[in-house]
Scaffold this motif. Structure first.
Motif, short mmCIF file in Angstrom:
data_model
loop_
_atom_site.label_atom_id
_atom_site.label_comp_id
_atom_site.label_asym_id
_atom_site.label_seq_id
_atom_site.Cartn_x
_atom_site.Cartn_y
_atom_site.Cartn_z
N GLY A 265 0.81 -1.22 0.00
CA GLY A 265 0.00 0.00 0.00
C GLY A 265 0.84 1.26 0.00
N ILE A 266 1.96 1.26 0.74
CA ILE A 266 2.84 2.43 0.78
C ILE A 266 3.40 2.71 -0.61
N GLY A 267 3.83 1.68 -1.30
CA GLY A 267 4.34 1.86 -2.66
C GLY A 267 3.28 2.41 -3.60
N ALA A 268 2.06 1.87 -3.48
CA ALA A 268 0.97 2.31 -4.35
C ALA A 268 0.61 3.76 -4.10
N ILE A 269 0.55 4.16 -2.84
CA ILE A 269 0.20 5.55 -2.50
C ILE A 269 1.26 6.52 -3.01
N SER A 270 2.54 6.16 -2.83
CA SER A 270 3.63 7.06 -3.23
C SER A 270 3.61 7.32 -4.72
N VAL A 271 3.40 6.28 -5.53
CA VAL A 271 3.41 6.50 -6.98
C VAL A 271 2.13 7.18 -7.44
N ALA A 272 1.02 6.96 -6.73
CA ALA A 272 -0.23 7.64 -7.09
C ALA A 272 -0.08 9.15 -6.90
N ILE A 273 0.61 9.55 -5.83
CA ILE A 273 0.87 10.98 -5.62
C ILE A 273 1.76 11.54 -6.72
N TYR A 274 2.75 10.74 -7.15
CA TYR A 274 3.63 11.16 -8.25
C TYR A 274 2.83 11.38 -9.54
N ILE A 275 1.95 10.44 -9.83
CA ILE A 275 1.14 10.56 -11.06
C ILE A 275 0.20 11.76 -10.96
#
Length: 405
Positions: A265-275
């Motif tokens: 989940g941490i990985g998914a959230i971090s890249v979603a913020i980047y996108i």
């Protein structure tokens, strides 16, 4: 801040706040129902059957849902779906509150939830274009929505664990039921000027055929959908085996398993913020390719990890790759399809993504039983890399044909 630019739109703010509470409630219920079924029956088969029943409608009903969305007022259809979802949640909450642990009824209610979810998810995605006034902010809105969806995936199970230990499973079901009050309130407060679709001149089955033809003729769109389907069938279900990694490979417990889920989940959230913070004009397909390679390589590396910290780091990378690929494909579809085909195009995305995952989970479970969890995850990573390489060659072939035409 630029990353939150979609919040300037009144309708999106309402949509985001209402749906966010609902998503947390949904994950609380999903966690509680798994715990309840296994506690009452001690049957892994029934546990799998409940999860399967709640997801399989996404595979078979998504194209039909897309056609219906293209024929109806998306806003009104979403209101109806949320009312039905609230009724389903209330029925399940009552059943658990009065301790009527009828497994057949629970499975049927999970199946009903899956059917409602199929139409609700398609409608929500198609409605997104009506919630932001500028099309260039649509990718940001999609990414922000994905960010909180992954936050809910972490927060929901944590809250469910607290409520179950303190008050019992029924507290989770009641909380999910009450969360729909916020959803419906936010919807009723919206001021959506939804463009009316032309009155259908053909039956819905002809709509289904037209949607398939539209997908088949749009080679870039078709290539991305096929890529997503392959990843959903063979690679994304790697997470099914994480309890085995946590307990058997790393000799851990339920807390260890929660670390794996949190890392993803941490990985998914971090890249979603980047996108969400990305400039919309950048090539979204290049993003899909880059993070697709990262996803496949991370899954492969996870299988080789011999230390818990290294495995958790690989899980973070898996979350980054998986979320970036699915979000970028979603953004490409939402920004490149015609308005009259929006619902049908999105429905194929949902079918290729969420609809195929339960089939993939069954295949992964069978493969792990035959070859072991480590070898299965290693094979999944290899398939992911091969799928991205094949997509790169397919894309180059399409670009050459377009250049010659």
């Amino acid at each position: 801040m630029e990353v939150f630019r979609s919040f300037r739109y009144y309708n999106f703010r309402l949509f985001f706040s209402g749906q966010s509470l609902s998503l947390i409630g949904t994950w609380m219920q999903r966690t509680a129902i798994s715990w309840l079924v296994y506690r009452v029956t001690e049957s892994a088969f029934l546990l799998g059957l409940v999860n399967f029943a709640s997801l399989i409608p996404l595979l078979f009903l998504s194209p039909y849902a897309g056609s219906l969305v293209d024929r109806q007022n998306r806003y009104k259809l979403l209101v109806v779906m949320q009312i039905l979802a609230m009724a389903q949640a209330g029925t399940l909450a009552a059943l658990v509150f009065f301790k009527w642990y009828n497994i057949t009824a629970i499975v049927l209610l999970c199946l009903a939830q899956g059917i409602i979810k199929t139409f609700s998810v398609t409608t929500r995605q198609a409605l997104m274009i009506d919630l932001v006034e500028k099309k260039e902010d649509l990718p940001n809105a999609i990414a922000l929505n994905s960010t909180f969806a992954n936050f809910a995936r972490i927060a929901g199970p944590v809250l469910a664990g607290i409520l179950i230990s303190e008050f019992g499973e029924d507290a989770c079901f009641i909380s999910n039921f009450l969360s729909y009050i916020a959803v419906l309130t936010s919807l009723f407060l919206m001021k959506v000027n939804h463009a009316k679709n032309p009155k259908p001149q053909v039956n819905i089955w002809k709509d289904l055929q037209d949607g398939f033809i539209y997908m088949a003729r749009n080679e870039k769109l078709l290539g991305l959908i096929v890529l997503l389907a392959v990843l959903s069938l063979f690679v994304i279900p790697f997470n099914t085996l994480m309890p085995v990694f946590a307990k058997t490979i790393f000799d851990g417990d339920a807390k260890t398993f929660s670390w794996f889920e949190s890392a993803l989940g941490i990985g998914a959230i971090s890249v979603a913020i980047y996108i969400a913070n990305r400039k919309p004009e950048k090539n979204i397909i290049d993003l899909t390719v880059f993070f697709g390679f990262l996803f496949g390589a991370s899954v492969f590396s996870l299988a080789l990890a011999n230390q818990l910290n290294l495995a958790l780091f690989c899980m973070v990378l898996c979350g980054i790759g998986m979320m970036a690929v699915t979000s970028s494909i979603n953004i490409f579809i939402q920004t490149n399809v015609s308005s009259e085909m929006r619902g049908r195009a999105i429905s194929y995305f949902i079918m290729a993504y969420q609809g195929i995952i339960p089939i993939g989970s069954l295949l992964v479970g069978l493969a792990a039983h035959q070859w072991g969890a480590t070898h299965t995850v290693m094979i999944e990573g290899v398939i992911g890399i091969i799928a991205i390489v094949a997509f790169v060659f397919f894309r180059r072939s399409v670009n050459r044909r377009e250049a010659l035409s």
